[in-house]
Design a protein around this motif. Structure first.
Motif, PDB file in Angstrom:
ATOM      1  N   HIS A 118       0.854  -1.189   0.000  1.00  0.00           N
ATOM      2  CA  HIS A 118       0.000   0.000   0.000  1.00  0.00           C
ATOM      3  C   HIS A 118       0.890   1.239   0.000  1.00  0.00           C
ATOM      4  O   HIS A 118       0.712   2.150  -0.805  1.00  0.00           O
ATOM      5  CB  HIS A 118      -0.899   0.012   1.233  1.00  0.00           C
ATOM      6  CG  HIS A 118      -2.125  -0.814   1.065  1.00  0.00           C
ATOM      7  ND1 HIS A 118      -2.169  -2.139   1.411  1.00  0.00           N
ATOM      8  CD2 HIS A 118      -3.342  -0.516   0.577  1.00  0.00           C
ATOM      9  CE1 HIS A 118      -3.353  -2.610   1.146  1.00  0.00           C
ATOM     10  NE2 HIS A 118      -4.098  -1.659   0.653  1.00  0.00           N
ATOM     11  N   TYR A 119       1.882   1.221   0.875  1.00  0.00           N
ATOM     12  CA  TYR A 119       2.769   2.390   0.948  1.00  0.00           C
ATOM     13  C   TYR A 119       3.485   2.591  -0.371  1.00  0.00           C
ATOM     14  O   TYR A 119       3.525   3.691  -0.926  1.00  0.00           O
ATOM     15  CB  TYR A 119       3.774   2.202   2.081  1.00  0.00           C
ATOM     16  CG  TYR A 119       3.255   2.626   3.424  1.00  0.00           C
ATOM     17  CD1 TYR A 119       2.927   3.956   3.671  1.00  0.00           C
ATOM     18  CD2 TYR A 119       3.068   1.711   4.446  1.00  0.00           C
ATOM     19  CE1 TYR A 119       2.447   4.354   4.892  1.00  0.00           C
ATOM     20  CE2 TYR A 119       2.584   2.100   5.684  1.00  0.00           C
ATOM     21  CZ  TYR A 119       2.283   3.431   5.897  1.00  0.00           C
ATOM     22  OH  TYR A 119       1.790   3.831   7.116  1.00  0.00           O
ATOM     23  N   ILE A 120       4.033   1.500  -0.887  1.00  0.00           N
ATOM     24  CA  ILE A 120       4.824   1.648  -2.117  1.00  0.00           C
ATOM     25  C   ILE A 120       3.953   2.218  -3.224  1.00  0.00           C
ATOM     26  O   ILE A 120       4.290   3.207  -3.875  1.00  0.00           O
ATOM     27  CB  ILE A 120       5.408   0.279  -2.512  1.00  0.00           C
ATOM     28  CG1 ILE A 120       6.474  -0.132  -1.498  1.00  0.00           C
ATOM     29  CG2 ILE A 120       5.980   0.334  -3.905  1.00  0.00           C
ATOM     30  CD1 ILE A 120       7.048  -1.497  -1.738  1.00  0.00           C
ATOM     31  N   HIS A 172       1.184   3.773  -3.040  1.00  0.00           N
ATOM     32  CA  HIS A 172       0.707   5.131  -2.760  1.00  0.00           C
ATOM     33  C   HIS A 172       1.782   6.158  -3.086  1.00  0.00           C
ATOM     34  O   HIS A 172       1.541   7.138  -3.788  1.00  0.00           O
ATOM     35  CB  HIS A 172       0.312   5.222  -1.282  1.00  0.00           C
ATOM     36  CG  HIS A 172      -0.220   6.556  -0.888  1.00  0.00           C
ATOM     37  ND1 HIS A 172       0.529   7.460  -0.176  1.00  0.00           N
ATOM     38  CD2 HIS A 172      -1.412   7.145  -1.112  1.00  0.00           C
ATOM     39  CE1 HIS A 172      -0.188   8.540   0.032  1.00  0.00           C
ATOM     40  NE2 HIS A 172      -1.369   8.384  -0.523  1.00  0.00           N
TER      41      HIS A 172
END
Lengths: 143, 179, 1300
Positions: A30-32, A34
């Motif tokens: 998710h972080y990547i 995003h």
């Protein structure tokens, strides 16, 4: 191999995100995904950057994190498709091919009358289809 | 419309549009025409969204609004209405007029023509028919309007679309881009 | 950029300024101690020399000037690298100290990105990082692989109190307190020495020192010696204090002493400044200059030029076999490399960057070939910096620093720290050039290899770089903040972690990236719990607990953490706006009773509209308007008044929908409504004022009763609960929301957000827009009795026509009596109110004909007054009936459904209580019953006039049993009203005998049972036809005689079944309600009484009696007129005496139509065709015997001939008749014959011969006056026969010759 794939909507909200590395927490992807949106915006807003030809849907390598490579694809309708792979050398053709099939799958899913535009894609058919595409991606890259 | 190899008989699309108008304008909201119009337009809108997604799949992104509109006039029109828009006009301030001299979905609309009489009376009737026809045809254009608006919106052109029927089966769609 | 670049350049200059080592004797130190300062600390503030202008010459004799210069002064003991542990501790301390004001820097709501930006740029934020990076670099100083930190000069300090200072000077330098660098030969021990004689003025005048100075000059040279007098200044504490605290540069190794207060005063700084200036200008700079020149010549001699380079190359090759240590070969100060390095560094420090650069380049190749990676990296680093200072070829500068970084990393171990240092330089350079993305990249890369704390710091800086990039890359900013937060948490820097997470929140909140924001909230929750800000922690966790998208395990984790925090902090005391369970606050359904009470839940559920018509006419006129606003709030009709009305002591129910968004079960306990209650003075006006006051005062006797619910929700379950509140006193009650306790730990609360309808209903919109809460606001009124009403013995399924007696029970549970009861039902023709007498007698025998009939009639009349309200009748109980508290009243009702189908009867009972309540004059009870009516007997009637008698009609009754299973006994047939009476239709002979006979009754009965109704039992789906004679009733006297009664029992003669009385009692009234108005002479109402045994059981009470009406059966036959000619059957006449015999007959015509008419009677002579016929005398045999009139009516079908001429076939039929003459005029006309009236037309006939004659030779033609075809009253017949004709009925008259 493919670590994760994602579809991000026009409002940069996640429509679909699937990670294919079990045991590894999806949160990281998710972080990547995003933060990769930043790069997409940058690439689109000033396309003078070398590498991406003007207005091509395929955005190429967005950025390499320490152990992933993130590729991007921006449809004409501002839908972002993001691919995260673990292997460091991926054939460009493979990625392009993958994105085209991925996009096709999305088109079908979006044409589903029960799919609300701009909302998460929950259809299992889509998930299955994407899983197949991902599998075949591995195969084609080996071949 | 070719979608993933699946085709739909054009007659189905026609009768679907007919049924749509019949359902909303006559059955559901017989005395609220504008509401019926909005409903149909909304349906068209969603279809337009999806079609735009589909038909722009293989092409590079559009640089500006004009490109998107051109796409609508050429490829989108060709896909949906089997021909291209005959004439595209703009005032360079965000208003585009798409003129189709033989709009596919109006070709099969007919008005009960006047009884055969002498020429003078004939063309009077013709005029009367035309007016009746156009306002009858108007409600069959709600759906296409929504279609176009949906497609353009999905391509990043927020706009309002209205239609005018001059003489059947010619009609023109006016696209007002929201700025 | 320029400013930033300058800043960085300045930073580098004071980082790379020459080091001066200080060696001092203890006494010297102690005389300084008076100021709580070391000698070094004394000097440091003055080590920055600006406003100078020193001419310098480069190695190539290029003159240039130094505008400012700086020395770094250290004690010899400080000139060494601190052990890594100490260094790290020191750094941690810096971070920790800065944490508080760093947190303070984040002002306002971090959800707003601007706030975060401010924080990032804020002074504290920048400064603490600078402080950190500076001291981080200084921990790396004094490495042997770079000469930058090698002391350029050495100050030997001896106090004037020391005995034999010179010897002190000597042992100072060769003491063992020299730093490693010198001892281990990393640097040249022959450095510039300056001998300082420190003189404490307080110990005595200066002149004591002079000879020592003289000796020193003698010993160490003239220029290398000096005297520094201290402690001579005038006391000026404040000045000193801030002066020192400001100027004192940070100590590398944490020094215990503080410069807080200065007991005794150092000399005014002029002296120290002069001293340092002197040293710098006269000693240090010239020394460096000359050393540079010297080294440069040396280098160019040995290394410049092709020959040297080749040699050097070859020599290196030779040196290859030396085992290469991880740090590469050790270079002693004498080695060429060190020399060059010193040369370059000195040049750098004297800002001759070109020289420095060239030598660094020269050096780097050597180190590279030697694989002395650390040195190589160091040189590369310096090349990069040089290039930056020269501001040329940035690309190369970055590349150099990059290689430096890589090689430092390659060496690993402690050396890796230098990599970080390089990264810092590089990132600073990027920043200085506005390349924030690159800077961030560098910092990120550095962070990967670093320890947690430093990694955290670096990541945070990287994040800020992304924020400052243009356009700002916010997502990366957030991402790196989160990474930094992670590292901070690992190394227990909670405040910093808190800060960065909170600033990250602004990026992820409400962007749809739930997993990420959940993650951030989770950490924030934990951190704030750890840091003791519990409300914050709960706030963050509350955002988490309703995460339906998470996996069940995560959900339960979040929930557990949340509950844990709540349990350990606020517990149940604090009401939280929980989202778990999800409460549907925007629509709740309220159930309450104001003046309308409901007997059953079904009644409550019934839509409001159905009650309107029922209550109409029942309620007082004013309250009719009420039902627009006093309206069950479940339907969102706009309400004019802003509160509802309810009664103290009665429950108000609120349906609330709870749903569990999670995939794990949750249990909820002590769920109850939260209400506000204000006791109004108005409510308690009767009560004494002070009493009411104290009532309002004490809260202990709470005015509300709130029962609590508890349940547990399965995963994703959704249930609707009805929560109750019972106000016990008068006042204004407002239901605010709902409270609950989540899994026994957390107290949750949600307010109802009930909004009115969106749509404006009137032009003056604002007034109609309802207030948010008005549906939940109640005006609690004083206690008002509430009747419990129930209906007994009302079956769910009945057959049509069946008659039931049901009992209405009214119970008044309260103390207060209730009066003025009224009842109204929606189906008044199916449900009738009986009179109490009906209860006592048993059913159905009470229906039977009683002896005293009239008396009952009277009774009915008075108990049953009806007012003419448009829909149905209002039955108001007799004046006397007052329902005392606690008493019960039973009242009979009669139920009779005439038509099949589903019948839903809505009944409203109205009552008032004495003790008028404010705003509540009366109450009503609403009941609704749905009854399925099955089709049973269906009867139809045909009536045709008899041709014989005007007053007689033939009645045909067709009965069809439409019931599927049951079979019915036909009990009796009656005709209602006193206009008509029924008689069985008997064959003529019986009739004849009947005239004189006595036993007619039995005969008739026998005949009936035999022929009329062969079997009383009518099986399912069978039909049966009965024939009767219908007679116009004569005056009462006749009708009492039983031949002509209105009721005919169909039972066998043996059966002693009493007849059912339909002229009174419920049957009569049902009939009445069915036929309204009562039928007149023009039509008749027929009633068939059937009964039915339950199965085989012949128990009397299980007998079910049914009554079926057919109303308004018009007695008029096919024609609107009936006529009968009355004539003697036989006339005796003597034709001899008189040639013709004259007989007078009368024709009676009755107008059965509903219109007046004019009638014309014309007599017909023999048509010419028949005149040729022979008249025969004597007896004539009759073709046909006189038929009974019944048959004749059949034999001669009613025929209408619009044309006047009779058709031939009739004539032929009559051919046999002898001739006779009508003696009176051809035609007579009755101009107006009113409806129903009859007229007699006298006629005379002359016969000429004996014989029997058919007198049917006349015709009647009529026209209905004021007849309009459209009138609804006109039956089909009349509409057809506006005018018509008819021929006479055959009537035979025999004339006999008299024998005389």
């Amino acid at each position: 191999m493919i670590a994760s794939v994602a579809v991000v909507g026009q409002e940069n909200n996640p429509l679909y995100l699937q990670s294919f590395i079990d045991g590894d927490d999806a949160l990281k992807f998710h972080y990547i995904v995003h933060s990769s949106l930043d790069i997409i915006e940058e690439k689109v807003n000033n396309p003078k950057k070398p590498g991406v030809s003007l207005n091509e849907t395929y955005l190429g390598l967005l950025y390499p994190t320490e152990d992933y490579r993130v590729f991007g694809y921006l449809s004409n309708t501002k839908i972002k498709f993001i691919l995260v792979t673990t292997d460091q050398d991926v054939r460009d053709a493979d990625v392009r091919n993958f994105f085209h099939r991925f996009h096709a799958a999305y088109v079908e899913a979006a044409s589903n009358p029960f799919h609300v535009p701009g909302k998460r894609i929950t259809a299992t058919a889509f998930t299955e289809r994407v899983t197949n595409i991902v599998k075949s991606f591995g195969a084609s890259s080996l071949a | 419309m070719p979608g993933g190899g699946r085709e739909v008989a054009e007659s189905c699309v026609d009768s679907l549009n007919l049924e749509l108008v019949a359902t909303y304008c006559k059955r559901l909201h017989p005395n609220k025409p504008e509401l019926a119009a909005r409903r149909i337009e909304a349906i068209g809108y969603q279809v337009g969204l999806q079609l735009a997604e589909r038909y722009t799949k293989e092409r590079p992104r559009f640089a500006d609004h004009l490109e998107a509109i051109k796409f609508i006039c050429k490829d989108f029109w060709a896909e949906v209405f089997r021909k291209q828009v005959d004439n595209l006009k703009t005032n360079h301030r965000g208003v585009f007029v798409l003129q189709d001299n033989k709009f596919r979905w109006l070709t099969r609309i007919s008005v009960d023509s006047a009884p055969p009489g002498e020429a003078a009376q004939m063309d009077v009737n013709a005029a009367a028919n035309a007016s009746r026809a156009s306002q009858a045809a108007g409600q069959y254009l709600y759906f296409p309007c929504g279609l176009i608006r949906g497609a353009l919106t999905n391509l990043g052109v927020a706009c309002a679309v209205s239609a005018e029927v001059s003489t059947l089966p010619a009609c023109s769609f006016v696209v007002r881009v929201k700025v | 950029m320029e400013a930033a670049g300058a800043a960085l350049a300045h930073l580098m200059r004071d980082r790379f300024s020459p080091v001066v080592m200080v060696l001092s004797t203890p006494r010297a130190e102690e005389s300084c101690r008076k100021n709580h300062l070391g000698f070094v600390d004394l000097l440091r503030p003055f080590s920055v020399l600006d406003q100078i202008n020193v001419p310098v010459r480069t190695a190539s004799e290029q003159p240039y000037r130094l505008q400012d210069f700086q020395l770094r002064i250290f004690n010899a003991s400080e000139i060494r690298q601190p052990s890594p542990e100490i260094a790290e501790e020191h750094l941690v301390e810096i971070v920790t100290n800065s944490s508080d004001d760093a947190v303070g820097a984040l002002q306002g709501d971090p959800a707003n990105i601007e706030v975060v930006k401010q924080m990032a740029e804020s002074e504290t934020q920048v400064s603490w990082f600078q402080r950190y990076s500076k001291s981080f670099m200084s921990t790396l100083a004094f490495s042997e692989h770079e000469a930058l930190d090698h002391p350029v000069a050495c100050l030997l300090v001896v106090s004037s109190k020391d005995e034999s200072p010179l010897s002190q000077f000597v042992d100072l330098f060769n003491g063992n307190q020299l730093p490693r660098l010198l001892n281990e030969g990393a640097m040249d021990p022959k450095i510039l020495k300056h001998y300082v004689l420190l003189h404490d003025v307080q110990d005595g005048a200066l002149d004591g020192c002079n000879e020592i100075l003289f000796e020193m000059r003698g010993a160490f040279g003239v220029n290398n010696c000096g005297v520094l007098p201290i402690n001579s200044g005038a006391p000026d504490v404040a000045f000193q204090l801030d002066f020192w605290t400001r100027r004192s540069s940070l100590p590398i190794i944490p020094s215990s002493h503080s410069t807080s207060e200065l007991v005794c005063i150092v000399s005014s700084d002029v002296q120290i400044t002069d001293f340092l200036l002197d040293v710098t200008l006269k000693q240090v700079i010239p020394h460096m200059e000359q050393k540079i020149r010297m080294l440069n010549q040396q280098v160019s001699a040995t290394r410049k030029g092709l020959k040297n380079q080749l040699k050097n190359l070859w020599w290196r090759k030779g040196k290859d076999d030396t085992p290469d240590v991880q740090t590469g070969p050790v270079y002693t100060f004498s080695s060429m490399e060190s020399q060059i390095r010193v040369l370059a560094d000195y040049a750098f420090m004297l800002r001759d960057y070109d020289l420095a650069l060239s030598n660094y380049r020269l050096l780097s190749s050597d180190y590279k070939t030697d694989k002395a990676w650390k040195h190589y990296a160091g040189v590369q680093e310096m090349i990069g910096l040089c290039l930056f200072m020269l501001d040329q070829s940035r690309r190369e500068a970055e590349m150099c620093l990059d290689t430096a970084y890589n090689y430092y990393q390659k060496c690993g171990g402690l050396t890796a720290k230098y990599a970080t240092r390089t990264a810092l330089w590089l990132s600073e350079m990027h920043k200085a050039r506005g390349q924030f993305r690159e800077a961030a990249g560098v910092l990120f890369r550095a962070s990967v290899e670093e320890l947690d704390l430093r990694a955290g710091v670096l990541l945070e800086q990287a994040a800020y770089c992304y924020l400052r990039a243009s356009p700002p890359m916010l997502r990366k900013f957030g991402f790196h903040l989160v990474l930094a937060g992670n590292r901070y948490i690992v190394c227990a820097q909670h405040k910093h972690a808190m800060r960065v997470y909170r600033s990250a929140l602004s990026i992820f909140e409400d962007q749809g990236w739930k997993y990420i924001s959940d993650h951030v909230h989770f950490h924030l929750g934990r951190l704030s719990h750890f840091l003791g800000s519990f409300d914050l922690a709960i706030l963050h966790f509350m955002k988490l607990i309703s995460c339906s998208h998470q996996s069940p395990t995560n959900q339960s984790n979040f929930l557990r953490e949340f509950l844990y925090v709540v349990q350990n902090t606020v517990g149940k005391d604090k009401l939280l706006e929980l989202d778990l369970p999800a409460v549907k606050v925007e629509n709740v359904c309220v159930h309450f009773e104001d003046h309308r009470t409901y007997a059953s839940s079904a009644a409550a559920a019934a839509p409001e509209e159905i009650w309107g018509p029922v209550e109409e006419g029942l309620l007082p006129a004013v309250t009719v308007t009420l039902h627009t606003w006093m309206d069950a709030p479940s339907k969102s009709l706009p309400q004019v008044k802003d509160f509802n009305i309810c009664v103290a002591g009665e429950d108000i129910g609120v349906d609330v929908e709870f749903s569990n968004p999670l995939q794990i079960p949750i249990d909820i306990s002590s769920i109850c409504l939260s209400c506000e209650f204000i006791e109004t003075a108005a409510a308690s006006e009767e009560i004494d004022s002070q009493i009411s006051k104290e009532e309002t005062a004490d809260i202990s006797a709470s005015p509300l009763f709130l029962p609590q619910e508890a349940f547990s929700l399965k995963p994703e379950e959704k249930i609707v609960v009805r929560l109750m509140v019972k106000p016990l006193k008068e006042g204004v009650l407002k239901v605010v929301g709902v409270n609950w306790i989540l899994s026994g730990v957390a107290a949750g609360h949600r307010d109802f957000a009930v909004l009115g309808p969106r749509i404006k209903r009137s032009k003056s919109g604002a007034r109609d827009e309802p207030l948010p809460h008005q549906r939940l606001k109640f005006h609690v009124l004083r206690h008002m009795p509430r009747l419990d009403v129930s209906v007994h013995e009302l079956p769910a399924r009945v057959n049509s026509g069946e008659l039931h007696r049901v009992v209405l029970e009214l119970y008044n549970p309260s103390k207060v009596p209730v009066k003025k009861l009224k009842l109204k039902s929606s189906h008044s023709n199916s449900l009738l109110v009986g009179d109490p007498a009906d209860l006592d007698m048993e059913f159905p025998s009470c229906l039977e004909v009683q002896a005293q009939e009239g008396q009952q009639e009277v009774h009915n009349a008075e108990s049953f007054e009806q007012d003419s309200s448009p829909s149905g009748l209002v039955f108001s109980f007799p004046e006397g009936t007052v329902l005392e508290g606690g008493s019960t009243v039973l009242w009979p009702l009669w139920f009779h459904a005439s038509h099949a189908g589903m019948l839903s009867i809505n009944t409203v009972i109205y009552y008032e209580s004495d003790g008028a309540t404010v705003g509540l004059m009366y109450r009503t009870v609403r009941m609704t019953h749905t009854i399925q009516v099955l089709p049973a007997l269906c009867i139809s009637v045909q009536i045709s006039p008899s041709p014989m008698h005007l007053q007689q009609f033939f009645l045909r009754l067709d009965v069809e049993n439409q019931h599927l299973t049951e079979s019915f006994w036909l009990r009796q047939v009656s005709c209602a009203g006193d206009h008509w009476c029924l008689a069985p239709l008997l064959p003529p002979m019986v009739e004849q005998e009947g005239m004189g006979g006595t036993d007619t009754a039995e005969v008739r009965a026998a005949f009936l049972s035999a022929s009329v109704c062969p079997s009383q039992l009518l099986p399912p789906s069978q039909t049966l036809s009965l024939f009767f004679k219908l007679l116009v009733a004569q005056h009462k006297g006749r009708s009492s005689s039983e031949e002509v009664t209105s009721n005919i029992g169909l039972g066998p003669p043996s059966s002693s079944e009493p007849l059912i009385d339909i002229s009174s009692g419920p049957l009569f009234r049902f009939l009445l309600s069915a036929t309204n108005p009562m039928s007149d002479s023009g039509s008749v109402d027929v009633v068939l009484i059937s009964e039915q045994q339950e199965g085989m059981g012949t128990v009397q009470d299980s007998l079910r009696v049914g009554a079926h009406h057919v109303c308004h059966c018009s007695v008029q036959g096919a024609q609107p007129f009936v006529w009968v000619m009355e004539a003697p059957k036989c006339v005796v006449h003597d034709f001899w005496t008189q040639p013709f015999c004259e007989v007078s007959v009368t024709l009676t015509i009755r107008n059965c139509s509903i219109f007046a008419a004019s009638v014309r009677v014309e007599t017909l002579d023999l048509p010419s065709a028949a005149s040729s016929q022979t008249t025969q005398g004597g007896w004539t045999s009759l073709g046909v015997s006189t038929p009974p009139s019944g048959e004749s009516s059949k034999a001669e079908p009613p025929r209408k001939s619009t044309s006047g001429v009779p058709n031939t076939e009739v004539m032929v039929n009559r051919a046999s008749c002898g001739p006779f003459l009508w003696c009176n005029l051809q035609a007579s006309t009755i101009h107006t014959l009113p409806a129903g009236a009859s007229a007699k037309v006298p006629l005379r006939i002359a016969f000429f011969a004996p014989g029997s004659y058919d007198l049917s030779r006349y015709r009647i033609s009529w026209t209905l006056l004021e007849f309009e075809p459209t009138s609804s009253l006109s039956t089909a017949a009349t509409s057809k026969e506006a005018l018509g004709t008819g021929l006479g009925h055959p009537l035979l008259l025999t004339v006999v010759q008299s024998i005389t």
